[in-house]
Enzyme design. Structure first.
Site, PDB file in Angstrom:
ATOM      1  N   GLU A 178       2.140  10.405   9.159  1.00  0.00           N
ATOM      2  CA  GLU A 178       1.676  11.513   8.259  1.00  0.00           C
ATOM      3  C   GLU A 178       1.175  12.803   8.938  1.00  0.00           C
ATOM      4  O   GLU A 178       0.957  12.801  10.443  1.00  0.00           O
ATOM      5  CB  GLU A 178       0.185  10.792   7.886  1.00  0.00           C
ATOM      6  CG  GLU A 178      -0.524  11.824   6.602  1.00  0.00           C
ATOM      7  CD  GLU A 178      -1.527  11.267   6.009  1.00  0.00           C
ATOM      8  OE1 GLU A 178      -2.161  11.521   5.210  1.00  0.00           O
ATOM      9  OE2 GLU A 178      -1.832   9.546   6.343  1.00  0.00           O
ATOM     10  N   ASN A 205       0.593   8.718  -3.947  1.00  0.00           N
ATOM     11  CA  ASN A 205       0.265   7.743  -2.860  1.00  0.00           C
ATOM     12  C   ASN A 205      -1.442   7.747  -2.917  1.00  0.00           C
ATOM     13  O   ASN A 205      -1.993   8.510  -3.467  1.00  0.00           O
ATOM     14  CB  ASN A 205       0.264   8.780  -1.493  1.00  0.00           C
ATOM     15  CG  ASN A 205      -0.647   7.885  -0.300  1.00  0.00           C
ATOM     16  OD1 ASN A 205      -0.513   6.869  -0.090  1.00  0.00           O
ATOM     17  ND2 ASN A 205      -1.822   8.410  -0.156  1.00  0.00           N
ATOM     18  N   GLU A 206      -1.697   6.413  -3.073  1.00  0.00           N
ATOM     19  CA  GLU A 206      -3.297   6.028  -3.307  1.00  0.00           C
ATOM     20  C   GLU A 206      -3.767   6.840  -4.478  1.00  0.00           C
ATOM     21  O   GLU A 206      -4.858   7.585  -4.493  1.00  0.00           O
ATOM     22  CB  GLU A 206      -4.047   6.267  -2.135  1.00  0.00           C
ATOM     23  CG  GLU A 206      -3.547   5.407  -0.982  1.00  0.00           C
ATOM     24  CD  GLU A 206      -4.443   5.457   0.207  1.00  0.00           C
ATOM     25  OE1 GLU A 206      -5.738   6.197   0.069  1.00  0.00           O
ATOM     26  OE2 GLU A 206      -4.402   4.608   1.187  1.00  0.00           O
ATOM     27  N   TYR A 253      -5.746  -2.558   5.670  1.00  0.00           N
ATOM     28  CA  TYR A 253      -6.258  -2.039   6.924  1.00  0.00           C
ATOM     29  C   TYR A 253      -7.120  -3.156   7.555  1.00  0.00           C
ATOM     30  O   TYR A 253      -8.008  -3.952   6.714  1.00  0.00           O
ATOM     31  CB  TYR A 253      -6.831  -0.907   6.933  1.00  0.00           C
ATOM     32  CG  TYR A 253      -5.963   0.360   7.144  1.00  0.00           C
ATOM     33  CD1 TYR A 253      -5.179   0.793   7.962  1.00  0.00           C
ATOM     34  CD2 TYR A 253      -5.837   1.009   5.742  1.00  0.00           C
ATOM     35  CE1 TYR A 253      -4.337   1.964   7.765  1.00  0.00           C
ATOM     36  CE2 TYR A 253      -4.935   1.915   5.717  1.00  0.00           C
ATOM     37  CZ  TYR A 253      -4.179   2.430   6.682  1.00  0.00           C
ATOM     38  OH  TYR A 253      -3.437   3.573   6.432  1.00  0.00           O
ATOM     39  N   GLU A 256       1.051   0.914   4.124  1.00  0.00           N
ATOM     40  CA  GLU A 256       0.129   1.147   5.137  1.00  0.00           C
ATOM     41  C   GLU A 256      -0.491  -0.050   5.607  1.00  0.00           C
ATOM     42  O   GLU A 256      -1.051  -0.963   4.614  1.00  0.00           O
ATOM     43  CB  GLU A 256      -0.773   2.315   4.534  1.00  0.00           C
ATOM     44  CG  GLU A 256      -0.364   3.607   4.220  1.00  0.00           C
ATOM     45  CD  GLU A 256      -1.350   4.597   3.904  1.00  0.00           C
ATOM     46  OE1 GLU A 256      -2.622   4.374   4.342  1.00  0.00           O
ATOM     47  OE2 GLU A 256      -0.934   5.676   3.206  1.00  0.00           O
ATOM     48  N   GLN A 283      -0.411   4.414  12.367  1.00  0.00           N
ATOM     49  CA  GLN A 283       0.688   5.235  12.176  1.00  0.00           C
ATOM     50  C   GLN A 283       1.493   5.202  13.487  1.00  0.00           C
ATOM     51  O   GLN A 283       1.143   4.851  14.592  1.00  0.00           O
ATOM     52  CB  GLN A 283       0.293   6.480  11.820  1.00  0.00           C
ATOM     53  CG  GLN A 283      -0.472   6.679  10.348  1.00  0.00           C
ATOM     54  CD  GLN A 283      -0.657   8.029   9.859  1.00  0.00           C
ATOM     55  OE1 GLN A 283      -0.277   8.887  10.584  1.00  0.00           O
ATOM     56  NE2 GLN A 283      -1.351   8.096   8.867  1.00  0.00           N
TER      57      GLN A 283
END
Length: 496
Positions: free
Chosen positions: A28, A175-176, A242, A299, A348
């Site tokens: 990103e 995204n999101e 996450y 992610e 990432q």
């Protein structure tokens, strides 16, 4: 020494193909991931190929990276692709409002990204802008990249130096969208997705795998609504998770300053990945029993506090065996869901969160997570082999998890590859695996571990945590016995 688990490996029984895209990456426009991490432009102090730094490029090639997601993340829904093509000196400058409010000069855009993936030999995964973009903008981006005929966008691409269209297989529509991508309700996003994806067109032989924005962690209702209202219009549905100790709203715990309790909590939360994928899969099964639509875990990774003295918006953190074990555990879990999980992208690639490489000017260091990717790359596109095992229990503060996590696969040449994680912070473990369905004449192994709990690789000491040969095993009468050190990831190759 912990109680010995027992395991049975049935080398002649396979349980699906481990999609190589489970070893995907995410880059990103965040902190120093793109700029300095991957792209150095015409900086004469750092060796590069067309602006892509060579040391990182070679390190990533060594992992056989299958797919790379770009440009975000939250950045994707404020990114306007037309600002990043054409002569660099005339590209618009903008403020990256999500990540540090630094100036984004758009010197790394579509052409530079596609050059990067060509150098890597991997598939591009483009994430389009729904949050602040338009249907026309997204449609024209796809046309610009993939149409070989006569059209305004194809002609503009040629004017900008690219004659032939690129192949773009994976495209994310937003995204999101439940958060930074627009704070939408699932019903609203489902309708938007149906509209936007209509204009993500297939040109010529380029067939796009369309990915809808999926749930935030355990929001199973989001998955339900999206599958019910738009499932027949998508090929994949994303998922984000996450691993971090504590609560999301708390200040993130340090990457290097942690104790045994924080270590255990991190492993406990890493194991939650299995339940998460299982429950989202169960919802999807209701609408897609043939499992046509894949979960795209685009992610995942650890999220700790930033390193002292760095920009908080850059999410730069160090990496230890704790991160390496989260990666190993996740890969073992991913393999078990190969029927529904089509892709996973670590967050990432460079200099951000659970990165595989860190850079400092012309210097680069590989993290423990990098070494797990390298040890596990043998599983890409291999056949998962049936492996049943019992693990000793790892307990702390009234909670318990398996101390040992294992996976096995069969390569095209018949080699059986094992990946084994001992997640205990202090205890070694002995295991015995009964080998059935095939006999083996040679075994080679490597192990990744650390002398101290918080060891990491630095620019001055880059090899503190790295794989070494593993010889603590015996093979007798079809039984493989292993002595695994604490906090370790072990890979074994068994040849007939």
């Amino acid at each position: 020494m912990a109680t010995k688990p027992t395991a049975v490996l049935n080398a002649d029984l396979t349980t699906g193909t481990i999609n190589r895209n489970l070893y995907g990456h995410f880059a990103e426009h965040l902190g120093r991931c793109i700029y300095e991490g991957l792209w150095v432009g015409d900086n004469p102090e750092i060796q590069n190929t067309g602006g892509i730094r060579n040391d990182v490029l070679e390190a990533l090639r060594n992992l056989n990276i299958p797919v790379l997601r770009w440009p975000g993340g939250c950045f994707a829904d404020e990114y306007h692709w037309k600002d990043g093509v054409g002569p660099v000196e005339s590209r618009k400058r903008m403020v990256n409002t999500h990540w540090g409010c630094v100036v984004e000069d758009n010197s790394f855009g579509t052409h530079e990204f596609m050059h990067l993936v060509e150098l890597l030999g991997c598939e591009p995964y483009i994430n389009g802008n729904v949050g602040s973009g338009t249907v026309q903008e997204m449609s024209e981006w796809v046309e610009y990249m993939t149409f070989n005929g006569e059209s305004p966008m194809a002609n503009w691409r040629r004017e900008n130096g690219r004659e032939e269209a690129w192949k773009v297989k994976y495209f994310g529509v937003g995204n999101e969208s439940w958060g930074c991508g627009g704070n939408m309700r699932p019903e609203y996003y489902a309708d938007l997705y149906r509209q936007f994806q209509t204009y993500v067109r297939n040109y010529g032989e380029n067939k796009i795998y369309r990915i809808a924005c999926g749930a935030n962690v355990d929001d199973y209702r989001w998955t339900e609504v999206l599958m019910e209202r738009a499932g027949n219009h998508m090929d994949g549905l994303s998922l984000h998770y996450y691993t971090y100790p504590g609560l999301w709203e708390d200040e993130k715990k340090p990457a290097l300053q942690f104790d045994e309790g924080i270590w255990f909590e991190t492993m406990f939360k890493a194991y939650f990945m299995d339940e998460l994928i299982t429950r989202h899969s169960n919802v999807m099964d209701k609408y897609d029993p043939k499992k046509r639509v894949g979960i795209i875990l685009d992610e995942w990774g650890t999220w700790f506090g930033v390193e002292p003295g760095t920009n908080p918006g850059f999410l730069y953190q160090q990496s230890t065996m704790r991160d390496a074990l989260v990666a190993g555990l996740h890969f073992n879990i991913f393999h078990n869901h190969n029927d529904r999980l089509h892709m996973a992208n670590i967050a990432q690639t460079v200099n951000v969160l659970q990165a595989v490489a860190l850079t400092d000017g012309p210097r680069m260091v590989l993290t423990p997570t990098y070494h797990v990717f390298e040890m596990y790359k043998v599983h890409q596109d291999a056949q998962q082999v049936q492996l049943n095992y019992d693990s000793p229990v790892y307990e702390m503060d009234g909670r318990s998890i398996n101390q040992v996590s294992m996976t096995a696969s069969k390569a095209a040449d018949g080699t059986i590859n094992l990946g084994i994680c001992n997640v205990h912070h202090a205890d070694a473990v002995s295991i015995s695996i009964e080998l059935r369905g095939q006999s083996f004449s040679s075994i080679e192994g490597r192990v990744l571990t650390s002398a101290e709990l918080r060891d990491c690789n630095t620019f001055d000491q880059p090899d503190v945590v790295k794989p070494v040969p593993f010889t603590a095993f015996t093979l007798e009468d079809g039984v493989l016995r292993l002595d695994l050190p604490a906090r370790s990831v072990t890979s074994l190759s068994l040849k007939a």
